[in-house]
Design an enzyme around this catalytic site. Sequence first.
Site, PDB file in Angstrom:
ATOM      1  N   ASP A  56     -22.072 -13.331  13.304  1.00 16.31           N
ATOM      2  CA  ASP A  56     -22.812 -13.790  12.125  1.00 16.31           C
ATOM      3  C   ASP A  56     -22.079 -14.964  11.485  1.00 16.31           C
ATOM      4  O   ASP A  56     -20.941 -14.805  11.030  1.00 16.31           O
ATOM      5  CB  ASP A  56     -22.925 -12.612  11.138  1.00 16.31           C
ATOM      6  CG  ASP A  56     -23.766 -12.933   9.916  1.00 16.31           C
ATOM      7  OD1 ASP A  56     -24.387 -14.011   9.868  1.00 16.31           O
ATOM      8  OD2 ASP A  56     -23.796 -12.085   9.003  1.00 16.31           O
ATOM      9  N   GLY A  57     -22.763 -16.108  11.461  1.00 13.38           N
ATOM     10  CA  GLY A  57     -22.228 -17.278  10.754  1.00 13.38           C
ATOM     11  C   GLY A  57     -22.096 -18.481  11.668  1.00 13.38           C
ATOM     12  O   GLY A  57     -21.367 -18.430  12.657  1.00 13.38           O
ATOM     13  N   GLY A  58     -22.865 -19.537  11.374  1.00 13.37           N
ATOM     14  CA  GLY A  58     -22.761 -20.773  12.148  1.00 13.37           C
ATOM     15  C   GLY A  58     -23.249 -20.635  13.579  1.00 13.37           C
ATOM     16  O   GLY A  58     -22.813 -21.373  14.465  1.00 13.37           O
ATOM     17  N   MET A  65     -17.641 -11.431  11.826  1.00 11.45           N
ATOM     18  CA  MET A  65     -18.043 -12.612  11.059  1.00 11.45           C
ATOM     19  C   MET A  65     -17.411 -13.854  11.686  1.00 11.45           C
ATOM     20  O   MET A  65     -16.193 -13.900  11.909  1.00 11.45           O
ATOM     21  CB  MET A  65     -17.572 -12.496   9.603  1.00 11.45           C
ATOM     22  CG  MET A  65     -18.259 -11.420   8.778  1.00 11.45           C
ATOM     23  SD  MET A  65     -20.031 -11.625   8.613  1.00 11.45           S
ATOM     24  CE  MET A  65     -20.158 -13.226   7.808  1.00 11.45           C
ATOM     25  N   SER A 109     -31.423 -14.380   9.689  1.00 16.18           N
ATOM     26  CA  SER A 109     -31.065 -14.190   8.280  1.00 16.18           C
ATOM     27  C   SER A 109     -32.002 -14.977   7.375  1.00 16.18           C
ATOM     28  O   SER A 109     -32.219 -16.172   7.568  1.00 16.18           O
ATOM     29  CB  SER A 109     -29.630 -14.671   8.049  1.00 16.18           C
ATOM     30  OG  SER A 109     -29.387 -14.775   6.660  1.00 16.18           O
ATOM     31  N   ASP A 163     -28.992 -10.169   3.863  1.00 12.74           N
ATOM     32  CA  ASP A 163     -27.609 -10.286   3.375  1.00 12.74           C
ATOM     33  C   ASP A 163     -27.501  -9.909   1.905  1.00 12.74           C
ATOM     34  O   ASP A 163     -28.048 -10.609   1.045  1.00 12.74           O
ATOM     35  CB  ASP A 163     -27.145 -11.741   3.522  1.00 12.74           C
ATOM     36  CG  ASP A 163     -26.825 -12.111   4.957  1.00 12.74           C
ATOM     37  OD1 ASP A 163     -26.004 -11.419   5.572  1.00 12.74           O
ATOM     38  OD2 ASP A 163     -27.396 -13.104   5.455  1.00 12.74           O
ATOM     39  N   MET A 210     -25.173  -9.468  -1.400  1.00 11.91           N
ATOM     40  CA  MET A 210     -23.900  -9.902  -1.995  1.00 11.91           C
ATOM     41  C   MET A 210     -23.849  -9.467  -3.449  1.00 11.91           C
ATOM     42  O   MET A 210     -24.850  -9.622  -4.166  1.00 11.91           O
ATOM     43  CB  MET A 210     -23.781 -11.424  -1.931  1.00 11.91           C
ATOM     44  CG  MET A 210     -23.918 -11.977  -0.534  1.00 11.91           C
ATOM     45  SD  MET A 210     -23.807 -13.765  -0.542  1.00 11.91           S
ATOM     46  CE  MET A 210     -24.184 -14.108   1.178  1.00 11.91           C
ATOM     47  N   HIS A 264     -32.432 -10.193   9.328  1.00  9.98           N
ATOM     48  CA  HIS A 264     -31.101  -9.933   8.759  1.00  9.98           C
ATOM     49  C   HIS A 264     -31.155 -10.170   7.252  1.00  9.98           C
ATOM     50  O   HIS A 264     -31.555 -11.245   6.786  1.00  9.98           O
ATOM     51  CB  HIS A 264     -30.108 -10.879   9.439  1.00  9.98           C
ATOM     52  CG  HIS A 264     -28.675 -10.648   9.101  1.00  9.98           C
ATOM     53  ND1 HIS A 264     -27.891  -9.707   9.725  1.00  9.98           N
ATOM     54  CD2 HIS A 264     -27.868 -11.276   8.213  1.00  9.98           C
ATOM     55  CE1 HIS A 264     -26.662  -9.759   9.244  1.00  9.98           C
ATOM     56  NE2 HIS A 264     -26.615 -10.689   8.304  1.00  9.98           N
ATOM     57  N   HIS A 275     -26.976  -6.271   5.889  1.00 11.67           N
ATOM     58  CA  HIS A 275     -25.534  -6.578   5.909  1.00 11.67           C
ATOM     59  C   HIS A 275     -25.024  -6.533   4.475  1.00 11.67           C
ATOM     60  O   HIS A 275     -25.337  -7.409   3.672  1.00 11.67           O
ATOM     61  CB  HIS A 275     -25.358  -7.972   6.543  1.00 11.67           C
ATOM     62  CG  HIS A 275     -23.968  -8.510   6.526  1.00 11.67           C
ATOM     63  ND1 HIS A 275     -23.689  -9.827   6.812  1.00 11.67           N
ATOM     64  CD2 HIS A 275     -22.763  -7.920   6.287  1.00 11.67           C
ATOM     65  CE1 HIS A 275     -22.376 -10.039   6.736  1.00 11.67           C
ATOM     66  NE2 HIS A 275     -21.798  -8.891   6.404  1.00 11.67           N
ATOM     67  N   GLY A 295     -20.310 -15.009   2.483  1.00 12.81           N
ATOM     68  CA  GLY A 295     -20.618 -15.486   1.133  1.00 12.81           C
ATOM     69  C   GLY A 295     -21.687 -16.547   1.065  1.00 12.81           C
ATOM     70  O   GLY A 295     -22.299 -16.739   0.018  1.00 12.81           O
ATOM     71  N   MET A 331     -22.414  -7.036   1.804  1.00 13.15           N
ATOM     72  CA  MET A 331     -21.157  -7.685   1.425  1.00 13.15           C
ATOM     73  C   MET A 331     -20.899  -7.270  -0.015  1.00 13.15           C
ATOM     74  O   MET A 331     -21.055  -8.059  -0.962  1.00 13.15           O
ATOM     75  CB  MET A 331     -21.295  -9.211   1.578  1.00 13.15           C
ATOM     76  CG  MET A 331     -21.327  -9.642   3.032  1.00 13.15           C
ATOM     77  SD  MET A 331     -21.912 -11.327   3.274  1.00 13.15           S
ATOM     78  CE  MET A 331     -23.670 -11.009   3.360  1.00 13.15           C
ATOM     79  N   GLY A 381     -29.201 -17.940  10.833  1.00 13.89           N
ATOM     80  CA  GLY A 381     -29.962 -18.210   9.617  1.00 13.89           C
ATOM     81  C   GLY A 381     -30.510 -19.614   9.648  1.00 13.89           C
ATOM     82  O   GLY A 381     -31.626 -19.871  10.097  1.00 13.89           O
ATOM     83  N   SER A 382     -29.678 -20.568   9.198  1.00 11.55           N
ATOM     84  CA  SER A 382     -30.164 -21.943   9.047  1.00 11.55           C
ATOM     85  C   SER A 382     -30.606 -22.531  10.380  1.00 11.55           C
ATOM     86  O   SER A 382     -31.567 -23.318  10.412  1.00 11.55           O
ATOM     87  CB  SER A 382     -29.104 -22.813   8.380  1.00 11.55           C
ATOM     88  OG  SER A 382     -27.845 -22.548   8.911  1.00 11.55           O
ATOM     89  N   GLY A 389     -24.736 -19.024   3.585  1.00  3.09           N
ATOM     90  CA  GLY A 389     -25.304 -19.489   4.852  1.00  3.09           C
ATOM     91  C   GLY A 389     -24.919 -20.946   5.077  1.00  3.09           C
ATOM     92  O   GLY A 389     -24.349 -21.595   4.198  1.00  3.09           O
ATOM     93  N   GLY A 390     -25.185 -21.429   6.272  1.00  2.00           N
ATOM     94  CA  GLY A 390     -25.021 -22.857   6.561  1.00  2.00           C
ATOM     95  C   GLY A 390     -23.593 -23.333   6.735  1.00  2.00           C
ATOM     96  O   GLY A 390     -23.329 -24.525   6.623  1.00  2.00           O
TER      97      GLY A 390
HETATM   98  C1  DX5 Z   1     -22.949 -15.207   5.483  1.00  4.84           C
HETATM   99  C2  DX5 Z   1     -24.106 -14.318   5.901  1.00  4.84           C
HETATM  100  C3  DX5 Z   1     -24.842 -14.821   7.108  1.00  4.84           C
HETATM  101  C4  DX5 Z   1     -25.530 -16.144   6.912  1.00  4.84           C
HETATM  102  C5  DX5 Z   1     -25.848 -16.755   8.233  1.00  4.84           C
HETATM  103  O1  DX5 Z   1     -22.222 -14.577   4.494  1.00  4.84           O
HETATM  104  O2  DX5 Z   1     -23.629 -13.021   6.226  1.00  4.84           O
HETATM  105  O3  DX5 Z   1     -25.743 -13.848   7.581  1.00  4.84           O
HETATM  106  O4  DX5 Z   1     -26.708 -16.033   6.172  1.00  4.84           O
HETATM  107  O5  DX5 Z   1     -26.339 -18.033   8.016  1.00  4.84           O
HETATM  108  P1  DX5 Z   1     -26.076 -19.230   9.013  1.00  4.84           P
HETATM  109  O6  DX5 Z   1     -26.634 -18.839  10.348  1.00  4.84           O
HETATM  110  O7  DX5 Z   1     -26.776 -20.379   8.402  1.00  4.84           O
HETATM  111  O8  DX5 Z   1     -24.573 -19.430   9.105  1.00  4.84           O
HETATM  112 ZN    ZN Z   2     -24.974 -11.623   7.347  1.00  5.74          ZN
END
Ligand code: DX5
Ligand code: ZN
Length: 219
Positions: A177-179, A139, A7, A34, A36, A32, A65, A144, A67, A199-200, A146-147
Amino acid sequence: MALVSVSILNGDLARLADVAAVIGDARADMLHFDVMDGSFVDNLSFGLPVLSCLKPLVTLPVDVHLMIEDPLHFAERFVKAGADLLSFHIESRSDAGETLNAIHSLGIPAGIAVSPDTPEETVFPLLEKMQPEDFILMMTVRPGMGGQQFMPEVLKKIAHLRSRITALDMPLHIEVDGGINAETGARCRKAGADYLVAGSYVLCSDDPAEAVRSLKTPL
Ligand code: DX5
Ligand code: ZN
């Protein structure tokens, strides 16, 4: 073998071309993206014009993705702008069956995203409408940002979904997806996920290639 989708959300958005190069050089499998809309989630990211500019610079498939409240309304424009895979939320306002059909008719794999508070059973009636290479995006944080911290309670939902997919004998993928990092990614893979969004963990690493490799370590 799991595929890794990186991401860009927590990358340096003023230097997206460099971020895309880092992701490619790190041997990720997908990028990826994202989206929003400030309504479905309480944040704004980037959308169609940014995807159109980024697409020619990316050699990897772009995993978009959405959202957003009305993914059906935007599906065609995201495919034209460069989405190679397109996921939307089951909790959005669009009819999920119609949105799936629309994405299929545009010729790319579709994903149905499920937020942590939504029971996995919500997607069961849709599984039979899905095509090979489609995926469910589970999810593992609230969408909403990252990180955020991985939510381990989602693991049992992933395992339940995987057993349902196996029982239906369908070749569907499960994306998380997420963490996601090496440890949480391995737990998700054990539960049945085969696409990992990170992502992070990758972009804030001193060695993005090693971070991607660590997500693929044999279980
Ligand atoms: C959150 C996003 C994720 C996010 C992942 O709403 O859909 O794709 O960027 O970031 P990390 O890996 O840092 O949780
Ligand atoms: Zn995502």
